[in-house]
Scaffold this motif. Sequence first.
Motif, mmCIF file in Angstrom:
data_model
loop_
_atom_site.group_PDB
_atom_site.id
_atom_site.type_symbol
_atom_site.label_atom_id
_atom_site.label_comp_id
_atom_site.label_asym_id
_atom_site.label_seq_id
_atom_site.Cartn_x
_atom_site.Cartn_y
_atom_site.Cartn_z
ATOM 1 N N SER A 12 0.834 -1.202 0.000
ATOM 2 C CA SER A 12 0.000 0.000 0.000
ATOM 3 C C SER A 12 0.861 1.241 0.000
ATOM 4 O O SER A 12 2.071 1.174 0.231
ATOM 5 C CB SER A 12 -0.941 0.032 1.212
ATOM 6 N N MET A 13 0.198 2.371 -0.222
ATOM 7 C CA MET A 13 0.851 3.669 -0.160
ATOM 8 C C MET A 13 0.961 4.145 1.295
ATOM 9 O O MET A 13 1.405 5.248 1.549
ATOM 10 C CB MET A 13 0.071 4.686 -0.996
ATOM 11 N N GLY A 14 0.596 3.310 2.215
ATOM 12 C CA GLY A 14 0.659 3.672 3.629
ATOM 13 C C GLY A 14 -0.613 4.368 4.070
ATOM 14 O O GLY A 14 -1.200 5.151 3.323
ATOM 15 N N SER A 18 -3.479 -1.357 4.728
ATOM 16 C CA SER A 18 -2.637 -2.538 4.523
ATOM 17 C C SER A 18 -2.482 -3.367 5.792
ATOM 18 O O SER A 18 -2.455 -4.602 5.724
ATOM 19 C CB SER A 18 -1.265 -2.147 3.969
ATOM 20 N N SER A 40 10.566 -3.423 3.700
ATOM 21 C CA SER A 40 10.640 -2.057 3.172
ATOM 22 C C SER A 40 11.242 -2.050 1.771
ATOM 23 O O SER A 40 11.056 -1.104 1.022
ATOM 24 C CB SER A 40 11.444 -1.153 4.105
ATOM 25 N N THR A 55 4.196 -4.434 2.732
ATOM 26 C CA THR A 55 5.188 -3.475 2.259
ATOM 27 C C THR A 55 4.542 -2.156 1.864
ATOM 28 O O THR A 55 3.339 -2.100 1.586
ATOM 29 C CB THR A 55 5.975 -4.048 1.055
ATOM 30 N N HIS A 56 5.374 -1.122 1.852
ATOM 31 C CA HIS A 56 5.000 0.170 1.270
ATOM 32 C C HIS A 56 5.946 0.490 0.119
ATOM 33 O O HIS A 56 6.048 1.637 -0.316
ATOM 34 C CB HIS A 56 5.052 1.280 2.313
ATOM 35 N N TRP A 71 -2.679 -4.774 -3.687
ATOM 36 C CA TRP A 71 -2.275 -3.385 -3.446
ATOM 37 C C TRP A 71 -3.507 -2.596 -3.026
ATOM 38 O O TRP A 71 -4.528 -2.609 -3.711
ATOM 39 C CB TRP A 71 -1.655 -2.777 -4.695
ATOM 40 N N HIS A 98 7.918 5.902 8.989
ATOM 41 C CA HIS A 98 6.916 5.741 7.934
ATOM 42 C C HIS A 98 7.441 6.322 6.619
ATOM 43 O O HIS A 98 7.313 5.691 5.562
ATOM 44 C CB HIS A 98 5.609 6.421 8.357
ATOM 45 N N ASN A 101 9.914 3.971 5.116
ATOM 46 C CA ASN A 101 9.257 2.833 4.468
ATOM 47 C C ASN A 101 8.675 3.203 3.108
ATOM 48 O O ASN A 101 8.589 2.358 2.217
ATOM 49 C CB ASN A 101 8.156 2.273 5.360
ATOM 50 N N LEU A 102 8.255 4.456 2.968
ATOM 51 C CA LEU A 102 7.671 4.923 1.707
ATOM 52 C C LEU A 102 8.718 5.450 0.730
ATOM 53 O O LEU A 102 8.370 5.874 -0.366
ATOM 54 C CB LEU A 102 6.657 6.042 1.982
ATOM 55 N N HIS A 123 3.724 6.365 -6.226
ATOM 56 C CA HIS A 123 3.301 5.055 -5.732
ATOM 57 C C HIS A 123 2.072 4.582 -6.504
ATOM 58 O O HIS A 123 2.026 3.451 -6.994
ATOM 59 C CB HIS A 123 2.996 5.160 -4.233
#
Length: 146
Positions: A12-14, A18, A40, A55-56, A71, A98, A101-102, A123
């Motif tokens: 996901s895009m956070g 997710s 990550s 994951t992001h 996703w 965060h 991770n992105l 993303h």
Amino acid sequence: MGRGKPPVIVASMGRAGSTLLYKSICNIIGYSTRHSQFKSDLSECDYRSNTVYKTHDFPPNNPPDNAKFIWTFADPYEVVISVIQQEEKKGIEWIKGHFDNLHGEFEKYRDLYVYDAMRLEEHFDKWYQEQNFDLATVKYREMWNY
């Protein structure tokens, strides 16, 4: 990659469901979430059978044929609001993690309303294009309908 159920990757895009989806899938198929399988960087993922990953990261180039990807995405404005709310709940170190991770730009965190420091557009663009692997997409708000 041994025998068994194919690896499932929840991306996901956070701040787009997710964790909810990851935990739900783990519960449905009987996997424990005690030992997080957060990745990550998908280029370092081993894609083990009988494993659910979260994951992001951006989409991988050449995952194994048996890997299944989901996703999830949300309205970027709602994602930004959710991240900002997390600062009060979890602190600035959580925000920094965060952003890491992105693959975002934490130094521009305070400009989130005017600058895409979390790279949400990139993303979305990278995940929403045709992929060379099985991919299901889920909009965050639609999860609650099912």
